[in-house]
Motif scaffolding. Structure first.
Motif, PDB file in Angstrom:
ATOM      1  N   VAL A 251      55.015  44.923 -23.389  1.00  0.00           N
ATOM      2  CA  VAL A 251      54.976  45.640 -22.112  1.00  0.00           C
ATOM      3  C   VAL A 251      55.456  44.683 -21.025  1.00  0.00           C
ATOM      4  N   THR A 252      56.634  44.971 -20.462  1.00  0.00           N
ATOM      5  CA  THR A 252      57.247  44.043 -19.522  1.00  0.00           C
ATOM      6  C   THR A 252      57.912  44.761 -18.357  1.00  0.00           C
ATOM      7  N   HIS A 253      58.272  43.984 -17.358  1.00  0.00           N
ATOM      8  CA  HIS A 253      59.134  44.488 -16.302  1.00  0.00           C
ATOM      9  C   HIS A 253      60.504  44.781 -16.917  1.00  0.00           C
ATOM     10  N   ALA A 254      61.038  45.964 -16.620  1.00  0.00           N
ATOM     11  CA  ALA A 254      62.346  46.341 -17.149  1.00  0.00           C
ATOM     12  C   ALA A 254      63.409  45.399 -16.601  1.00  0.00           C
TER      13      ALA A 254
ATOM     14  N   PHE B  60      48.891  43.716 -27.288  1.00  0.00           N
ATOM     15  CA  PHE B  60      49.777  43.949 -26.158  1.00  0.00           C
ATOM     16  C   PHE B  60      50.303  42.588 -25.714  1.00  0.00           C
ATOM     17  N   LEU B  61      51.611  42.439 -25.676  1.00  0.00           N
ATOM     18  CA  LEU B  61      52.250  41.231 -25.176  1.00  0.00           C
ATOM     19  C   LEU B  61      52.884  41.581 -23.835  1.00  0.00           C
ATOM     20  N   THR B  62      52.458  40.899 -22.775  1.00  0.00           N
ATOM     21  CA  THR B  62      52.991  41.192 -21.446  1.00  0.00           C
ATOM     22  C   THR B  62      53.657  39.958 -20.858  1.00  0.00           C
ATOM     23  N   ASP B  63      54.510  40.200 -19.880  1.00  0.00           N
ATOM     24  CA  ASP B  63      55.272  39.090 -19.320  1.00  0.00           C
ATOM     25  C   ASP B  63      54.512  38.319 -18.243  1.00  0.00           C
TER      26      ASP B  63
END
Length: 154
Positions: free
Chosen positions: A7-10, A64-67
């Motif tokens: 889940v990241t910023h596009a 969940f892997l986030t930036d």
């Protein structure tokens, strides 16, 4: 087997998935990407994350892997895991390509052990090598107009 949701910023998530495909030959089953555009409503983002988590879960839980911790993608992933997902989840923030590749290799370990290993993998993937001279020559600190600069020539 653990499911993975990036889940990241596009467009960071899709870019990381393309790198995974380059390194591994394909994007493995069990990995979904949710890129979050700046204009998207958080409720929509939470629903997309939950849908992705349900799609990749295989009974062992979802990572969940986030930036960026505390940003919208991270906050939405926390909310998605807490609201009616009914799956064991863990969130690891600060993801980079080495962390994602490591996560794909650790999908068979218990959820309660995976976060520590992913954080370690992300940190170990950050390496500083310093500057090197062209053609692996040693660095010569002499100024360009100093005769010592070209000590190897006559």
């Amino acid at each position: 087997m653990l499911g993975l949701v990036l889940v990241t910023h596009a467009p960071l998530g899709d870019s990381i998935a393309q790198c995974v495909q380059h390194v591994m030959g394909s994007v493995p089953d069990g990995l979904k990407v949710v890129d979050v555009p700046a204009s998207e409503d958080i409720d929509t983002t939470v629903k997309r994350i939950q849908d992705a988590a349900r799609a990749v879960q295989a009974g062992a839980g979802v990572v969940f892997l986030t930036d960026l911790f505390g940003a919208t993608p991270s906050n939405a992933a926390v909310r998605a895991g807490a609201e009616s997902l009914n799956l064991p989840t863990v969130l690891v923030s600060g993801c980079n390509l080495p962390m994602v590749l490591r996560a794909l290799g650790f999908r068979d370990i218990p959820l309660n052990e995976v976060a520590e290993r992913l954080v370690m993998g992300g940190r170990n993937g950050i390496v500083s090598t310093g500057a090197t001279a062209p053609q692996r020559q040693t660095f010569n600190p002499a100024k360009n107009d100093d005769s010592a600069r070209d000590h190897h020539q006559q």
